[in-house]
Design a protein around this motif. Structure first.
Motif, mmCIF file in Angstrom:
data_model
loop_
_atom_site.group_PDB
_atom_site.id
_atom_site.type_symbol
_atom_site.label_atom_id
_atom_site.label_comp_id
_atom_site.label_asym_id
_atom_site.label_seq_id
_atom_site.Cartn_x
_atom_site.Cartn_y
_atom_site.Cartn_z
ATOM 1 N N GLN A 1 -14.324 5.715 6.764
ATOM 2 C CA GLN A 1 -13.461 6.636 7.498
ATOM 3 C C GLN A 1 -14.279 7.765 8.119
ATOM 4 O OE1 GLN A 1 -9.939 6.807 7.692
ATOM 5 N NE2 GLN A 1 -9.807 4.786 6.740
ATOM 6 N N VAL B 1 -0.978 14.758 7.858
ATOM 7 C CA VAL B 1 -1.367 14.144 6.590
ATOM 8 C C VAL B 1 -0.911 12.690 6.525
ATOM 9 C CG1 VAL B 1 -0.981 14.183 4.116
ATOM 10 C CG2 VAL B 1 -1.525 16.289 5.315
ATOM 11 N N ASP C 1 -8.883 19.453 5.243
ATOM 12 C CA ASP C 1 -8.030 18.839 4.239
ATOM 13 C C ASP C 1 -8.381 17.360 4.206
ATOM 14 O OD1 ASP C 1 -5.994 18.127 2.494
ATOM 15 O OD2 ASP C 1 -4.700 17.637 4.187
ATOM 16 N N ILE D 1 2.112 7.980 -4.302
ATOM 17 C CA ILE D 1 1.104 8.481 -3.365
ATOM 18 C C ILE D 1 1.774 9.054 -2.131
ATOM 19 C CG2 ILE D 1 -0.786 7.769 -1.845
ATOM 20 C CD1 ILE D 1 -1.776 5.971 -3.998
ATOM 21 N N ASN E 1 -7.609 10.144 -1.190
ATOM 22 C CA ASN E 1 -6.635 9.319 -1.913
ATOM 23 C C ASN E 1 -6.769 7.853 -1.535
ATOM 24 O OD1 ASN E 1 -5.113 10.879 -3.766
ATOM 25 N ND2 ASN E 1 -4.097 11.919 -2.056
ATOM 26 N N ARG E 2 -7.032 7.602 -0.252
ATOM 27 C CA ARG E 2 -7.246 6.216 0.182
ATOM 28 C C ARG E 2 -8.488 5.650 -0.498
ATOM 29 N NH1 ARG E 2 -6.266 6.203 6.681
ATOM 30 N NH2 ARG E 2 -6.029 3.973 6.508
ATOM 31 N N GLN F 1 3.015 12.384 -2.975
ATOM 32 C CA GLN F 1 1.830 13.229 -3.052
ATOM 33 C C GLN F 1 1.408 13.693 -1.656
ATOM 34 O OE1 GLN F 1 -0.798 13.640 -5.951
ATOM 35 N NE2 GLN F 1 -1.073 15.272 -4.438
ATOM 36 N N ASN F 2 1.324 12.749 -0.737
ATOM 37 C CA ASN F 2 0.916 13.081 0.623
ATOM 38 C C ASN F 2 1.919 14.000 1.303
ATOM 39 O OD1 ASN F 2 -1.519 11.671 0.726
ATOM 40 N ND2 ASN F 2 -0.483 9.748 1.138
ATOM 41 N N MET G 1 0.838 -1.202 0.000
ATOM 42 C CA MET G 1 0.000 0.000 0.000
ATOM 43 C C MET G 1 0.878 1.259 0.000
ATOM 44 S SD MET G 1 -3.015 1.307 -0.050
ATOM 45 C CE MET G 1 -2.979 3.070 0.196
ATOM 46 N N ALA H 1 -3.084 10.586 8.852
ATOM 47 C CA ALA H 1 -4.425 10.339 8.309
ATOM 48 C C ALA H 1 -4.361 9.417 7.100
ATOM 49 C CB ALA H 1 -5.083 11.660 7.933
ATOM 50 N N SER H 2 -3.236 9.421 6.382
ATOM 51 C CA SER H 2 -3.133 8.590 5.189
ATOM 52 C C SER H 2 -2.854 7.142 5.524
ATOM 53 C CB SER H 2 -2.000 9.081 4.284
ATOM 54 O OG SER H 2 -2.197 10.412 3.934
ATOM 55 N N TYR H 3 -2.009 6.916 6.527
ATOM 56 C CA TYR H 3 -1.543 5.550 6.744
ATOM 57 C C TYR H 3 -2.031 4.943 8.051
ATOM 58 C CZ TYR H 3 1.203 6.738 2.723
ATOM 59 O OH TYR H 3 1.563 7.125 1.473
ATOM 60 N N PHE H 4 -2.594 5.782 8.951
ATOM 61 C CA PHE H 4 -3.151 5.196 10.164
ATOM 62 C C PHE H 4 -4.634 5.519 10.212
ATOM 63 C CE2 PHE H 4 1.343 5.960 10.963
ATOM 64 C CZ PHE H 4 1.750 4.686 11.260
ATOM 65 N N ARG I 1 -9.740 6.524 -3.315
ATOM 66 C CA ARG I 1 -9.504 6.324 -4.742
ATOM 67 C C ARG I 1 -8.883 4.954 -4.982
ATOM 68 N NH1 ARG I 1 -5.456 9.867 -8.254
ATOM 69 N NH2 ARG I 1 -4.173 8.901 -6.655
ATOM 70 N N PRO J 1 -5.831 13.232 2.115
ATOM 71 C CA PRO J 1 -5.317 11.907 2.481
ATOM 72 C C PRO J 1 -6.418 10.848 2.446
ATOM 73 C CG PRO J 1 -4.633 13.548 4.094
ATOM 74 C CD PRO J 1 -5.569 14.236 3.146
ATOM 75 N N ILE J 2 -7.586 11.191 2.978
ATOM 76 C CA ILE J 2 -8.682 10.221 3.007
ATOM 77 C C ILE J 2 -9.165 9.920 1.594
ATOM 78 C CG2 ILE J 2 -10.990 9.763 3.876
ATOM 79 C CD1 ILE J 2 -10.446 11.614 6.176
#
Lengths: 294, 317, 395
Positions: C199, A256, C207, A6, C213-214, A9-10, A1, A259-262, C216, C210-211
């Motif tokens: 989520q 960020v 913002d 990405i 993108n997940r 990007q993040n 993942m 929020a993206s990975y956890f 997507r 991040p969410i």
């Protein structure tokens, strides 16, 4: 993942958002450095900038960024007046008085906005709100990039001012050692109201920059920004401009990536946890030099 | 000491008379009494030990949630779960103080905000523990000695008891060894240490006492609302309000926080019913006015004037 | 002396009391604080209803009056307000917006045996289990979630060529979004939708990249989003930015406001949202109500105004039928309500664990050419649903 594109990007988004946090934090830290006042109305000044841009949009219909031309000087003067009228008279009172005064100020600003604009969230619709610039695999939001550019410009100007001008030196001297500054003939009272004006102007700039990106509500948004500003300044180290920038960028990235990975529902907690860890392990801040003993 | 006991007696007398005079305005009185207790408890740490906390809503929420979850999930009587909540609050205060009392100046204050915010996020997201964002209703409560705990009258007496208890503790402390130790630490930690007082230990005790008492009031608050939502219970503004009440009334004075609660919450209610839309604005202006013209707080300023007058008289004669 | 003071105070309280020959209804509403926006809208609707009722002769020939109380958007003030209204002897209270305010009020008024007509709170918990004194004419989380999934099922049936198999949930961590997500989750499982993303976020953070993108990466067919106004706008803008496509995009609450279309422009096209009332719904009188509300508000009205209007109409109807201001009689009359209004039909029923809940028919609106259009249920629809939603790259 953990896709590299990405991830980058993040990271880029985190840095851009962190830039705005930095801009908010710098104003707070500057005021704290010189006046030893934790300004609880700082976030409300940000919101004031947002509403200024909204008003400007309603009246003239120009791009919100143009409103800076009016907002900056007005904010500066308002900040000076607030300092003279409210903070200067209680400069010698117990430290909590200024905290309390700014809290009162925060309530007043928020509720005045509520009375004038109503409670509905306000924003400015710009034609480029969802546009992106593509660099390789990474999509960057135009609004975020603009915010980043404005942040860089403001902080650059601030650095130039602090390092290269006579008055900037006076500000630094006052922050370093108020008594010493007075001994060499600096009028620290004037410096203080000047700095509060600058802090206000920085907050208002951040607000104007943010308005195409997000929404302003009169009483709610201010508290969120104030809290973010606290986290940013403590992460970096209270009272230091460079540290606030580092702290802002770090907060943006931590939030960020968290929020993206956890768990995204704990997004705000990541910043706060980082804040607590720094407080406990390195109270002088990640980028501070020595422990300041009060 | 005698003046304070007389004051306490007067407070109790006022408390006994109130329901007779205003039988249909008990909710506002309960709110005031809760704030009297909270602000006075806050002052043990913030005024007597000089450590300003802006996270006391965490203890309020803790107490309220212990009572609510105790009753709804485990059938635990509210007085036991309130005691449990107090114990946990004291333990948390101990851990928190242990970690942060090395910090001075604004750092401790800022860390308390983060502390309460993290608890709020946990209360929202860990639904299995707290009922989550949608909240918890307290539908039934046991009836000790046939008392209906949902009844406003009963709640009023409990709130009065809570306020009197907290003030009583502070009055007792003010003349005790612990009270002197606290003031010594507030004035000068190094000097206090030289006098054989352990500053960290003293501050820790103050924090634990303050947290536990606040949680007790929180438990009662939970019963009064009988519906809890994390957004409300751990609200930053509640923390701020508790601190404001104590500071405006006068930090480190026995009656300051109580006076602050009566003036601020009382006037807030007057503004609510008369000025409607502008009430929070007026609240802000009021705070500013008090800070500018009575920076030691209402009671602090009044005491100072009284002492001055006494000295002036003495100098004359 | 003490009695003198008491008497004087009692006199001041009584000075406010019932002027002869007017029927009073207590209203606890958020006129200041965080929820003042909604409070204002409810007030507009109630004022219109009040004018209509009094123009038609009031209640039992006596003029109807509203006793307004501000709850400052917080529970403690609402409780103080409710206590005052109770002491004043009003036969019925209407209130309030947030469930954190209405919840404690419902508990208190039940103990005091005062009928409460819920104004804005849609949380299931207010009427489930509820009490015999609490009535709700508007929808709740279960009804709204069901409307969404009925709509998804309807699209499945009418467009078998477009697969709707997977769903992604994104919602704020407030009471309403959480409860709507919870009920939605149950329905998704019941009706065979696979939940591929789920989520929540802390309100105030805008913002969402991040969410999104997940999301997507998981590529859900249906996006089920529950957000308040500002978050909804930010999500929509950022969805386009990150290129998150879905066959159906449903955004609750945020997308129902007229300002949503102003703020996101073309991006709003095809977004679906559930409301209790809309200006183009095929109920008799709905069009007239829309015009009147618009004149009264001076701006584009929404379902909030309509719900305020509805609450007062229901209350007045019950008072009329009760024939007295006795609370028990008013409660009986409320329970026996069978009323048709331009907003919806109202009966109060006990079902599925709910008590005194109006099983209201919710409407699905879709934004078409910059306008909110009712597209579901079929018999109330003003136009056909546009489906599937084209990807951002083709707009």
């Amino acid at each position: 993942m953990l896709d590299l594109a990405i991830f980058i990007q993040n990271l880029a988004n985190g840095l851009l958002i962190g830039g705005v946090y930095a801009l908010i934090g710098v104003g707070l830290t500057l005021v704290f450095g010189v006046m030893r006042t934790i300004n609880f109305a700082h976030g409300d000044f940000v919101v004031l900038g947002m509403y200024g841009a909204v008003l400007f949009d309603l009246v003239f219909g120009f791009d919100p960024y143009l409103s800076l031309l009016i907002a900056l000087p007005v904010a500066f003067v308002v900040g000076m007046v607030v300092e003279r009228a409210i903070l200067a008279p209680i400069a010698d009172a117990p430290a909590e008085s200024s905290l309390l005064a700014t809290l009162g100020l925060s309530l007043i600003i928020g509720n005045l906005l509520l009375l004038t604009f109503g409670g509905e969230p306000r924003s400015v619709q710009v034609p480029y709100a969802s546009d992106t610039v593509r660099i390789g695999e990474v999509n960057l939001s135009v609004v975020l990039l603009a915010a980043g550019a404005a942040t860089t410009a403001m902080i650059g100007a601030l650095y130039w001012f602090l390092e290269r001008t006579e008055r900037g030196r006076a500000v630094r001297a006052t922050a370093e050692n108020r008594l010493g500054a007075e001994l060499v003939g600096i009028d620290t009272r004037r410096v203080q109201s000047f700095v509060f004006g600058m802090g206000t102007a920085l907050a208002v700039t951040a607000g104007v920059t943010l308005i195409p990106l997000l929404f302003a509500t009169p009483t709610f948004t201010g508290a969120i920004f104030t809290l973010k500003a606290f986290v940013v300044t403590v992460l970096g180290g209270l009272g230091r401009v460079g540290a606030a920038i580092g702290g802002g960028l770090l907060l943006g990235v931590v939030e960020v990536l968290g929020a993206s990975y956890f768990l995204s529902e704990y997004r705000d907690a990541y910043g706060l946890l980082a804040f607590l860890l720094v407080l406990l392990l390195r109270p002088e801040g990640l980028f501070g030099k020595t422990v300041k003993r009060v | 000491m005698r003046t304070h006991l007389l004051g306490l007696a007067a407070f109790v007398a006022l408390g006994l008379a109130y329901p007779v005079l205003f039988p249909s305005a008990l909710t506002i009185a309960i709110t005031i009494l809760l704030f009297v207790g909270w602000a006075t408890a806050w002052d043990v740490l913030g005024g007597w030990a000089g450590q300003v906390s802006l996270g006391h809503a965490a203890f309020v929420g803790l107490g309220a949630y212990f009572v609510a979850i105790g009753v709804t999930e485990y059938g635990l009587a509210p007085w036991w779960s309130a005691l449990l909540g107090m114990a946990v609050a004291a333990a948390l205060a101990f851990a928190w103080g242990w970690l942060t009392f090395g910090l001075r100046g604004p750092y401790f204050t800022l860390s308390t905000i983060a502390f309460a915010e993290i608890l709020r996020l946990v209360a929202i997201n860990e639904g299995w523990l707290t009922g989550g964002a949608t909240g918890v209703f307290i539908m039934t409560l046991p009836e000790p000695f046939g008392l209906d705990l949902f009844d406003r009258q009963t709640q009023y007496w409990l709130a009065l008891g809570f306020a009197v208890l907290v003030i009583g503790i502070v009055v007792a402390l003010s003349r005790g060894r612990f009270g002197y130790a606290l003031r010594a630490v507030r004035e000068d930690e190094d000097a206090a240490m030289a006098a054989g007082i352990d500053p960290k230990r003293t501050k820790l005790k103050a924090f634990m006492l303050s947290g536990a008492l606040t949680a007790l009031g929180g438990g009662l608050y939970g019963i009064v609302l009988s519906f809890l939502e994390p957004h409300v219970m751990f609200y930053l503004l509640l923390s701020v309000q508790i601190a404001l009440t104590a500071i405006i009334g006068g930090r480190g004075t026995i009656w300051g926080p109580a006076a602050g609660a009566m003036v601020l919450i009382g006037s807030g209610e007057v503004f609510r019913t008369t000025f409607a839309e502008a009430n929070l604005l007026i609240y802000g202006v009021l705070i500013l006015v008090i800070v500018l013209f009575a920076p030691r707080g209402l009671v602090g300023e009044a005491t100072r004037r009284a002492i001055r007058r006494r000295y002036a008289k003495r100098a004359q004669s | 002396m003490r009695y003198g003071i008491a008497a004087a105070l009692a006199a001041t309280t009584l000075a406010f009391a019932v002027p002869a020959q007017a029927v009073e209804i207590g209203v606890v509403n958020s006129l200041s604080g965080n929820f003042a926006t909604f409070g204002e809208r409810y007030r507009t609707g109630m004022e219109l209803a009040l004018e209509e009722i009094n123009a038609a002769g009031g209640v039992d020939g006596e003029p109807l009056e509203l006793v307004w109380q501000d709850d400052r958007s917080e529970a403690q003030s609402a409780l103080a307000a409710a206590e005052q209204l109770d002491a004043r002897g009003v036969p019925l209270i209407i209130g309030s917006y947030a469930s954190s305010i209405t919840g404690p009020m419902a508990q208190f008024l039940t103990r005091r045996e005062v009928p409460l007509l819920v104004l804005g709170s849609a949380d299931n918990s207010i009427t489930k289990p509820g009490s015999e004194w609490v009535f709700r004419a508007k929808h709740n989380s279960s009804i709204v979630a069901k409307a969404y999934f009925d709509y998804f099922d309807f699209l499945r049936e009418t467009h078998p060529d477009v697969p709707l198999e997977t769903v992604g949930f994104l919602y704020g961590n407030g009471a309403w979004p959480t409860s709507l997500a919870e009920t939605g989750r149950e329905l998704a499982e019941e009706r065979g939708y696979e939940i591929v993303a789920d989520q929540s976020y802390d309100q105030g953070v805008t913002d969402f990249r991040p969410i999104l993108n997940r999301f997507r990466a998981e590529d859900p067919d249906v996006l089920y989003i529950v957000s308040y106004a500002e978050d909804g706008v930010a999500i929509t803008r950022q969805m386009k930015e990150v290129g998150l496509d879905a066959e159906v995009i449903a955004i609750d609450t945020a997308a129902a406001l007229p300002s949503f279309v102003d703020q996101v422009g073309d991006l709003a096209e095809n977004v679906a949202t559930v409301v209790s009332w809309s200006k183009d719904v095929q109920y008799p009188g709905a069009q007239q109500l829309y015009e009147d509300l618009k004149a009264k508000a001076g701006s584009e009205p929404s379902f909030y105004e309509a719900e305020g209007y509805l609450a007062l109409k229901v209350a007045a109807d019950a008072l009329q039928r009760a024939g007295s201001t006795d609370r028990a009689a008013v409660r009986e009359a409320l329970a026996a309500t069978d009323l048709e209004t331009p907003v919806t039909t109202v009966t109060f029923e006990d079902y599925d664990g709910f008590q005194n809940q109006n099983p209201i028919r919710s409407l699905v609106l879709q934004i078409q050419d910059g306008d909110h259009v009712t597209v579901f249920p079929d018999d109330l629809a003003a136009a056909e649903a546009r489906h599937p939603t084209p990807p951002w790259s083709e707009r």
